[in-house]
Design an enzyme around this catalytic site. Structure first.
Site, PDB file in Angstrom:
ATOM      1  N   GLU A  10       7.947  -1.039  -7.850  1.00 17.64           N
ATOM      2  CA  GLU A  10       8.468  -0.560  -6.559  1.00 17.64           C
ATOM      3  C   GLU A  10       9.567  -1.497  -6.058  1.00 17.64           C
ATOM      4  OE1 GLU A  10       4.703  -0.587  -4.562  1.00 17.64           O
ATOM      5  OE2 GLU A  10       3.900   0.773  -6.070  1.00 17.64           O
ATOM      6  N   GLU A  58       0.658   2.697  -8.349  1.00 17.54           N
ATOM      7  CA  GLU A  58       0.331   1.599  -9.256  1.00 17.54           C
ATOM      8  C   GLU A  58      -0.351   2.084 -10.532  1.00 17.54           C
ATOM      9  OE1 GLU A  58       0.001   1.435  -5.999  1.00 17.54           O
ATOM     10  OE2 GLU A  58       1.346  -0.201  -5.463  1.00 17.54           O
ATOM     11  N   GLN A  88       4.019  -4.962  -6.290  1.00 14.12           N
ATOM     12  CA  GLN A  88       4.774  -5.559  -5.186  1.00 14.12           C
ATOM     13  C   GLN A  88       4.015  -6.748  -4.584  1.00 14.12           C
ATOM     14  OE1 GLN A  88       6.230  -3.181  -1.527  1.00 14.12           O
ATOM     15  NE2 GLN A  88       7.922  -3.354  -2.978  1.00 14.12           N
ATOM     16  N   ASP A 110      -2.296  -7.593  -4.841  1.00 11.63           N
ATOM     17  CA  ASP A 110      -3.412  -6.901  -4.198  1.00 11.63           C
ATOM     18  C   ASP A 110      -3.452  -5.412  -4.586  1.00 11.63           C
ATOM     19  OD1 ASP A 110      -3.887  -8.973  -1.518  1.00 11.63           O
ATOM     20  OD2 ASP A 110      -2.016  -9.054  -2.622  1.00 11.63           O
ATOM     21  N   PHE A 111      -2.282  -4.846  -4.879  1.00  7.43           N
ATOM     22  CA  PHE A 111      -2.240  -3.414  -5.160  1.00  7.43           C
ATOM     23  C   PHE A 111      -2.607  -3.078  -6.598  1.00  7.43           C
ATOM     24  CE2 PHE A 111       0.824  -4.156  -1.621  1.00  7.43           C
ATOM     25  CZ  PHE A 111      -0.083  -3.800  -0.635  1.00  7.43           C
ATOM     26  N   HIS A 132      -2.707  -9.191   1.426  1.00  4.65           N
ATOM     27  CA  HIS A 132      -1.466  -9.709   0.831  1.00  4.65           C
ATOM     28  C   HIS A 132      -1.674 -11.152   0.388  1.00  4.65           C
ATOM     29  CE1 HIS A 132       0.148  -6.186   2.902  1.00  4.65           C
ATOM     30  NE2 HIS A 132       1.215  -6.290   2.150  1.00  4.65           N
TER      31      HIS A 132
END
Ligand SMILES: Cc1ncc(C[n+]2csc(CCOP(=O)(O)OP(=O)(O)O)c2C)c(N)n1
Ligand SMILES: Cc1ncc(C[n+]2csc(CCOP(=O)(O)OP(=O)(O)O)c2C)c(N)n1
Ligand SMILES: [Mg+2]
Ligand SMILES: [Mg+2]
Lengths: 351, 326, 326, 351
Positions: free
Chosen positions: C29, C60, C82, C85-86, C127
């Site tokens: 992203e 993701e 990005q 965490d994702f 984050h």
């Protein structure tokens, strides 16, 4: 043989640009799929098939018809089949003996006993086995076809998804990704009335799967999944469009799952006469045979020859592998990494 | 007293909670008329209606997320994963949304996610998983894993009544293999967070949970008979929060520990237990803590391979002998 | 020799691999014209074109899945999360599809998933995560976690060249905080699977990785000065597969071990290390293995809270003193 | 005041069934949102805001207009806002001082320093803060509204999703789930031209977000997001339909994100005059003020009174909290579980 008795000039025009040989070959794959599954059922009842058995009865037409529309050979098109796309794998070149070995977890099976049913690949021949998690193959096939595009190769990918599978997040993410990238990917969405016991009304609020295509900006069409030649033609068109740079092509095939989710499923949730109707009125093999014969494209003796050959082939394949050994336990260990750090130890058996 | 299977005990527990508390409802794939892939909810839809036994699309993240929303509103949802392997598709939702909701924002999120897990059944790599290690690392979740019919019932009832989100792991190899007499009429609720002493012993301690409780008991029998070694077996029952007190009790009693789990080794729950014992009972250890676990590979399908990869009774016996002789 | 930051070193490594091998491409992203949320890929799109630096939808699972497909076809994709965490949204894809592909089916899947992780930056619970424990339990994956600029470069290059899927964790607190002189022209490739002795010592061993390598070094300085205690610091660099030999070497040298990680405690990587030391060097231990880790809570946002929850230099000092005195 | 000078009989009919007081109240929320964000920007520059700052400049209209269409009060409708829906939260009853405290991580903030920006809830007042993972709130709101339906409560839920957020798997799974269950849920899809730096063309292959609704079998509409009253009316209609049992309602609002993704983003990817055009020609506050004044629904002095009140309110709120302490470190520990097993130990600080 049969063709000699009637000069081809007298035959009605052949359909879909196919030759007589091809029509017969399609028939052979249909019969091969059905017969192989019947054999698997017998082996399952004898407890020789180790895990569950998933049938594609009634869906052989769409599997074979769609796969047959791809370019086959070494490093050409690639498809990713689901449990009910045995026919597609056979068309791409998987051999019945491999399927038998895989179901029976034989040491010489394509995954050496590691994976079950049709979960295996031959990327050169053009099939990439699924994992169980529904939807996951859509992003993977997006990546494969993205690569075709990046390299400018004239190849396409084809991926199947069930009516139930369209509810997964990965279906959505993968299809959207492929649509944005204009990947040369054909998505075949199989409306077969059931996802395990769940009917479409409980799976989504649109009527048809093709409605879902509208949310992705991809070309879409619907085809009668039990009309082999119609599926062939629709897939061929979709594949050629994708190959030509038109991006993702979504094709809904309407069909029906005539057996339970797997052999253990007694289908008590199925309305009583539904199965009967599909078996009697809308079997893809019956319909295809009728077409072939009515149009005089082939004659019945040719078909029974095929049936006989298939029977022999499956017998031989079964005989060849049924008594083969299972893999040795220790073979379970290697191959987790391409570059393992060092030989793995057998920790607790090594005290 | 009627004899009931592990599966039937679970079913009873669910049923009783549905009868007791109308905030309890079930959602999942094919849980309604079909009764679930393993028939855990058979008959529920007929008794409680389609409003309380909801067939869902194939959407694990949505199932868990919707359960969380309902839980915020005061409901007590029980979400079924058809196989627990598919909870991986709800990993984000369960770890990031559900588990943190109370801490972040004071949100009550009493829900249960349950499903069949475990191997020894020739299910191949995606129908045999033990997902506890992936979730064990998640503050805010509770994880229970019954080994007996009694606890299958007692823990589902406790999980539904608990005010925290609970991952309830049920072992499909035990479903119909384990039978037990359960008193009718008695309310069975197994407290979350308490281990169970499955077998008394003095020479060494086997700490385990799930299907390997039974393998460990078998091993203990054999050790007793063949070696005169008295192995204690501790069935953890709850993995998170872990019953440190019970673990330290047995360690301090026998001074030798064997950790056994069916899950793969690296990053498995046994590592954490080893660290805790080290921290809390180091001076009581007369031998290194040993682990018997699955090998670090995806679980293969062929019986020969699966049997090789998963820990077997003889592996436990062998490791215990080594420990006993140390 | 020019001095480069950790982030710049990573950037260089990526850049050099893109130059060297046209099978390498980046997807994620905002990685294109924008250059990524932290500007790791700044200028890449201009140099290598939009075909090799692909901006993706917020998906993701699709990013990782598509990377896998491309890898099967012989490409060398580098997928950016990005924020790491994702990657939880791609948990299924990474653990079930990617990690098992070779074992199940002999599929080559050389890909890198990378992204900024870690706390100390007031990023709040979503984050700041350290996801290693969730993936550490996955046979088939490799996990690297550089602490220095040199390794940031050397490990990204090694990861791209590796034939296995690699999760590359980069610590955002180190991005611009750590600087190092890196020789121009020299090819820096850090072998995957090899720990680095970050500081020599004789009294006790601190085994750690990522940002806490720096906290540990600070603690070691202080211990030296204030206590005359010589702490050895081992930077693991690769978490999976773990460099057992290096760990046992330091344990056998100092006989006391402190495990330090930023990640939460229960189910963290330290548990596994403790178990391995126990198994492989029990008799060399003169004290219990100790852990300094984050507390078991989602990481809170307020500086006071974050600082309290995460391990600090003084925590390491305190634990080391306790060990030294044992 | 102003109304006294002109008898209401002479005023043009009021729009959308709103009273004069309501029109002014809407204005107040718009102004409150903008002024509060301006104050946050100032505090951000002074490093008093701890984390990132996310602006909704240019999108206040859709946030306020849509939230204002819900039933508010204790235990009525519930919405789930995103980072750019500060206005929606204010409408539902979040107080500016709470927002300020939360951004500055104060001990007395709504999450006591645990969470950032607008990530907090008051379920009784009717807002449920998001988590960062985009899309996740859709399934959660599906569950909340499923509960309304199961209990027969006349309540609806509303959930926002960005153009970028629609690419997530959870968006798909949640929306499909809610559609099948006919949950009383309004989904507001915000087309604001950017997802961080990513434009719609790279995010999806359809033109409009409303196209995506077609794949779910839900009612759908599009509205000009910078026309506050149009958003109000469209949401009101959608909410009432959902309340009446018509199932999920999908509403695309067309708007524009005029600031960067967060304050640190310099927007270099934005075409030069785009920002200017939206600021000058299509600001939701300007447009609303023009409407109010042109139709003589309110007079300008009333508006400047509101502005002044808002300024004072924000000043007071800032003064009240800016020097408040951050939370004590130890308060980070409790509250992970409702029923913790025992008091947690401070492991390594307890040696
Ligand atoms: C993510 C995921 N969830 C659940 C399952 C369990 N499961 C296997 S097949 C199936 C039904 C699939 O239905 P459909 O996609 O329509 O395919 P069909 O069986 O009709 O060919 C389910 C729920 C799964 N394989 N993957
Ligand atoms: C699952 C997930 N992936 C990535 C991110 C990082 N991220 C935060 S906001 C954002 C862009 C969101 O765009 P959009 O949904 O259009 O909302 P907008 O910012 O325009 O309001 C991204 C990629 C995230 N929060 N969640
Ligand atoms: Mg189906
Ligand atoms: Mg946007």
């Amino acid at each position: 043989m049969a063709s000699r008795t009637r000069p081809t000039t007298q035959s009605p025009p052949l359909p879909a640009g196919l030759t007589r040989e091809q029509l017969l070959e399609i028939y052979r794959y249909l019969r091969l799929t059905r017969t192989l599954e019947e054999r698997l059922t017998a082996l399952y009842r004898q407890s020789k098939v180790i895990g569950g058995l998933f049938r594609s009865l009634g869906q052989e037409g769409e599997s074979v018809g769609s796969a047959y529309a791809l370019e086959r050979g070494k490093n050409r098109d690639i498809l990713s089949p689901l449990i009910r796309n045995l026919g597609s794998m056979l068309v791409m070149g998987a051999r019945p003996v491999e399927i038998l070995r895989q179901y029976m977890a034989k040491a010489d099976g394509p995954t050496r006993g590691r994976e079950l049913n049709v979960h295996f690949n031959d990327l050169e021949l053009g099939y990439l086995g699924q994992i169980s998690h529904l939807g996951d193959m859509i992003p993977v096939m997006a990546g494969i076809t993205l690569t075709f595009k990046l390299r400018g190769e004239p190849r396409v990918g084809l991926v199947y998804i069930g009516d139930g599978g369209t509810s997964t997040g990965t279906f959505h993410e993968g299809l959207n990704f492929a649509a944005v990238q204009r990947c040369p990917l054909v998505v075949i969405a199989e409306y077969n009335r059931w996802a395990y016991s769940t009917p479409p009304e409980k799976q989504f609020a649109v009527k048809d799967l093709v409605d879902k295509a509208k949310g992705y900006g991809v070309a879409a069409a619907t085809v009668d999944g039990n009309d082999v030649l119609a599926v062939y033609q629709a897939t061929r068109l979709a594949a050629e469009r994708a190959r030509g740079g038109a991006g993702v092509q979504f094709l809904e095939v309407k069909t029906y799952r005539r057996k339970g989710h797997a052999e253990h499923d007694d289908q008590h949730y199925v309305p009583p006469d539904e199965l009967d109707w599909w078996a009697k009125q809308n079997d893809p093999l019956d319909r295809y045979v009728k077409q072939l014969v009515q149009h005089d494209w082939v004659d019945e003796r040719e078909l029974s020859d095929v049936d006989e050959h298939v029977r022999v082939e499956i017998d031989e394949a079964t005989d060849a592998c049924v008594d083969e050994p299972l893999p040795q336990g220790e073979t379970a260990l290697p191959g987790v990494y391409a570059n393992p750090r060092a030989a793995e130890r057998l920790w607790f058996r090594n005290l | 007293m009627p004899e009931v299977t592990y599966l039937e005990a679970l079913r009873q527990g669910l049923w009783e909670e549905m009868e007791r508390d109308d905030r309890v409802f079930i959602l999942g794939e094919d849980v309604g008329l079909y009764g679930g892939a393993f028939k855990v909810t058979e008959g529920f839809s007929q008794r409680f209606g389609a409003q309380r036994v909801i067939d869902t699309p194939i959407s694990e993240a949505a199932i868990v997320g919707a359960a969380a929303g309902a839980a915020h509103m005061g409901m007590r949802p029980v979400a079924e994963m058809q196989f627990i392997d598919f909870v991986s598709c709800a990993y984000d939702m369960l770890t990031n949304y559900v588990a943190t909701a109370r801490y972040r924002a004071g949100l009550a999120t009493p829900l249960v996610v349950r499903g069949p897990c475990g191997g020894y059944v020739r299910g191949g790599p995606f129908h045999s998983q033990n997902p506890e290690a992936a979730f064990f690392h998640t503050p805010g979740l509770k994880i229970v894993y019954p080994a007996t019919a009694r606890d299958a019932k007692g823990l589902i009832k406790a999980s539904i009544r608990d005010d925290d989100p609970v991952l309830y792991l049920e072992h499909k190899w035990l479903y119909r293999r384990i039978k037990e007499q359960l008193p009718e009429g008695e309310e069975i609720v197994t407290p979350i967070g308490e281990a169970r002493l499955a077998r008394d012993g003095t020479d060494l301690s086997i700490v385990t949970y799930g299907a390997t409780v039974w393998k460990s008991l078998e091993a203990a029998e054999q050790l007793e008979k063949e070696d005169g070694v008295a192995a204690e077996v501790l069935d953890l029952r709850t993995l998170l929060p872990m019953d440190d007190a019970a673990i330290m009790r047995t360690v301090k009693k026998t001074n030798k520990v064997l950790l056994v789990h069916e899950d793969t080794r690296t990053g498995g729950v046994a590592g954490e237990i080893a660290a805790r014992i080290n921290e809390q009972a180091f001076e009581w250890l007369d031998a290194p803590i040993k682990r018997v676990t699955a090998h670090d590979v995806p679980l293969p399908y062929a019986p020969t391979l699966e049997d090789f990869v998963l820990p077997q009774t003889e592996d436990i016996v062998k490791a215990a002998r080594w420990l006993a002789a140390y």
